[in-house]
Design an enzyme around this catalytic site. Structure first.
Site, PDB file in Angstrom:
ATOM      1  CE1 TYR A  65      54.197  23.727  60.411  1.00 27.56           C
ATOM      2  CE2 TYR A  65      53.853  26.073  60.752  1.00 27.56           C
ATOM      3  CZ  TYR A  65      54.473  24.894  61.095  1.00 27.56           C
ATOM      4  OH  TYR A  65      55.368  24.880  62.120  1.00 27.56           O
ATOM      5  CE1 TYR A 123      56.276  23.297  66.522  1.00 28.66           C
ATOM      6  CE2 TYR A 123      57.207  25.247  67.564  1.00 28.66           C
ATOM      7  CZ  TYR A 123      56.996  24.474  66.445  1.00 28.66           C
ATOM      8  OH  TYR A 123      57.538  24.869  65.233  1.00 28.66           O
ATOM      9  CG  ASP A 140      61.640  25.820  73.919  1.00 25.95           C
ATOM     10  OD1 ASP A 140      61.803  27.049  73.810  1.00 25.95           O
ATOM     11  OD2 ASP A 140      61.318  25.078  72.973  1.00 25.95           O
ATOM     12  CE  LYS A 153      57.686  31.647  68.344  1.00 30.14           C
ATOM     13  NZ  LYS A 153      57.806  30.244  68.762  1.00 30.14           N
TER      14      LYS A 153
END
Ligand SMILES: *Cc1c(COP(=O)(O)O)cnc(C)c1O
Length: 424
Positions: A18, A146, A246, A275
């Protein structure tokens, strides 16, 4: 090569997440990481208050995971997963099945969280096609959600995020309003109305609903009422729609339960994890489903699930995953997370009175200050180096998701730094 030369090469050639390549933002040179700390080239140490994007839950470079990686690398770094299997994959699968709720026991390894989400969406569509439901080629998701940065995962994430920029290339899905009732508040059925209506009106086109259970992370930093998930499960069942959770951010203890779905006592048809899976050491994720879904997917015309990345189930990543699972069993992670939750609540709540602060919320080892407006990247950079606490605010959020091994003294330093960022 001098540090300055290295940094100049970085600015010339290396794109950061980003970030602008034309005028790159400041970055620090990391040379080592151990426990809660990241060491920089100039010798300073930063407390990693975001577990390096929520992954290093047991601290950086846990010796047991490093040893497993080294041992595996010496034996076999990689072998293709079509036509072969190996112990690291089998052992990790076994560990996952043991800790997951009964029924979720068919495991597809993916290279990253976003890919696991893509696999979940493909699985759902293949499931529906195999049942003759060929119109069900869309998914439903939540505003504020997200699910990753690849095209397929981005198309399922908040439609007002990066979504708008890539509108032309993204597949179209359906979005319900963000759940508004907070975790711990009194439930009201009105909160489910938008999703209820959506499924009622568009249900025939929907293969699956995907949500982050309880905690919307990457876009909203928001904790919502678990009752929502119970309603969602019922509504999906009534219409033959699959439910995907998720848990890439929430899996393995982050919210105080091993999996966030335990807050609701609801099981999905498909679960994604990533993760913390490898303790923050190597990229690995998984898409996990039930025998029923797997059997149905494989009963279709293709006779198989049509996905197979080059580095699927990489042995080094799986070995790290297995070691990370064993490490989690070796200490009281839940006690640690609940202690951190208590400390974050006590220390962040007083900031509610600061003019810059709009809201304060804490669940498990997640603490969020929602501001009216974030300080500039330069201000954040300066504060990080003044306090020795690595924070990475985004949008309107100054947050911490510290490693579970973070000490009480370190939590105090983190919450102080957060307060400074909020103008306190
Ligand atoms: C981080 C995240 C992803 C994407 O995972 P990557 O490994 O970055 O691709 C997907 N879903 C959720 C909930 C996440 O937090």
């Amino acid at each position: 090569m001098l540090l300055a030369e290295k940094q100049s090469l970085d600015r010339q050639h290396v794109w950061h997440p980003y970030a602008s390549m034309a005028s790159p933002p400041p970055v620090s040179m990391a040379v080592a990481a151990q426990g809660t700390k990241i060491r920089l080239a100039d010798g300073t140490e930063l407390i990693d208050a975001v577990s390096s994007w929520w992954c290093a839950a047991h601290g950086h470079n846990p010796p047991a995971i490093v040893a497993a990686i080294q041992a595996q690398a010496e034996r076999m770094c990689h072998v293709m997963f079509a036509g072969f299997t190996h112990e690291p994959a089998i052992e990790l699968a076994e560990a996952l099945v043991k800790q997951l709720p009964a029924g979720l026991n068919k495991i597809f390894f993916a290279d990253s969280g976003s890919i696991a989400v893509e696999c979940a969406a493909k699985m759902a569509v293949q499931y529906q096609v195999a049942r003759g439901q060929t119109k069900r080629c869309h998914l439903a998701a939540l505003k504020g959600g997200y699910h990753g940065d690849t095209l397929g995962a981005m198309a399922l994430s908040d439609p007002n995020g990066m979504h708008t920029l890539f509108k032309g290339i993204l597949p179209q899905h359906f979005f319900a309003e963000q759940p508004k009732i907070r975790f711990g508040a009194r439930w009201d059925d009105a909160d489910f109305e938008s999703m209820r209506l959506l499924l009622e009106q568009q249900g025939e086109k929907i293969a699956a609903v995907i949500v982050e259970p309880v905690f919307q992370g990457g876009n909203a930093m928001w904790f919502y009422h678990p009752e929502y998930l119970k309603k969602l499960r019922k509504a999906c069942d009534a219409q033959g729609i699959l439910l995907i959770f998720d848990e890439i951010a929430t899996g393995f203890g982050r919210t105080g339960k091993r999996f966030a779905l335990e807050h609701a006592g609801v099981l999905p048809d498909i679960l994604t994890v990533g993760k913390i899976l490898t303790g923050g050491c190597v990229s690995l994720a998984a898409t996990i489903t039930t025998k029923h879904v797997a059997d149905t997917v494989c009963s279709g015309e293709a006779g198989a699930f049509m996905h197979g990345p080059t580095y699927m189930a990489n042995p080094i990543a799986c070995a790290a995953g297995g070691a990370s699972m064993r490490l989690m069993e070796s200490y009281d992670w839940q006690g640690a997370v609940l202690r951190i939750e208590r400390e974050l609540k006590e220390q962040l709540e007083p900031y509610r009175s600061l003019p810059a602060v709009k809201d304060v919320r804490v669940l498990g080892a997640i603490g969020v200050l929602e501001l009216h407006k974030l300080p500039s990247p330069e201000q954040v950079h300066a504060l990080v180096h003044a306090t020795g606490v690595w924070l990475r605010p985004f949008d309107r959020f100054v947050y911490t998701m510290p490693p579970f091994i973070t000490s009480s003294e370190e939590i105090s330093r983190i919450t102080m730094a957060m307060g400074h960022l909020a103008g306190g």
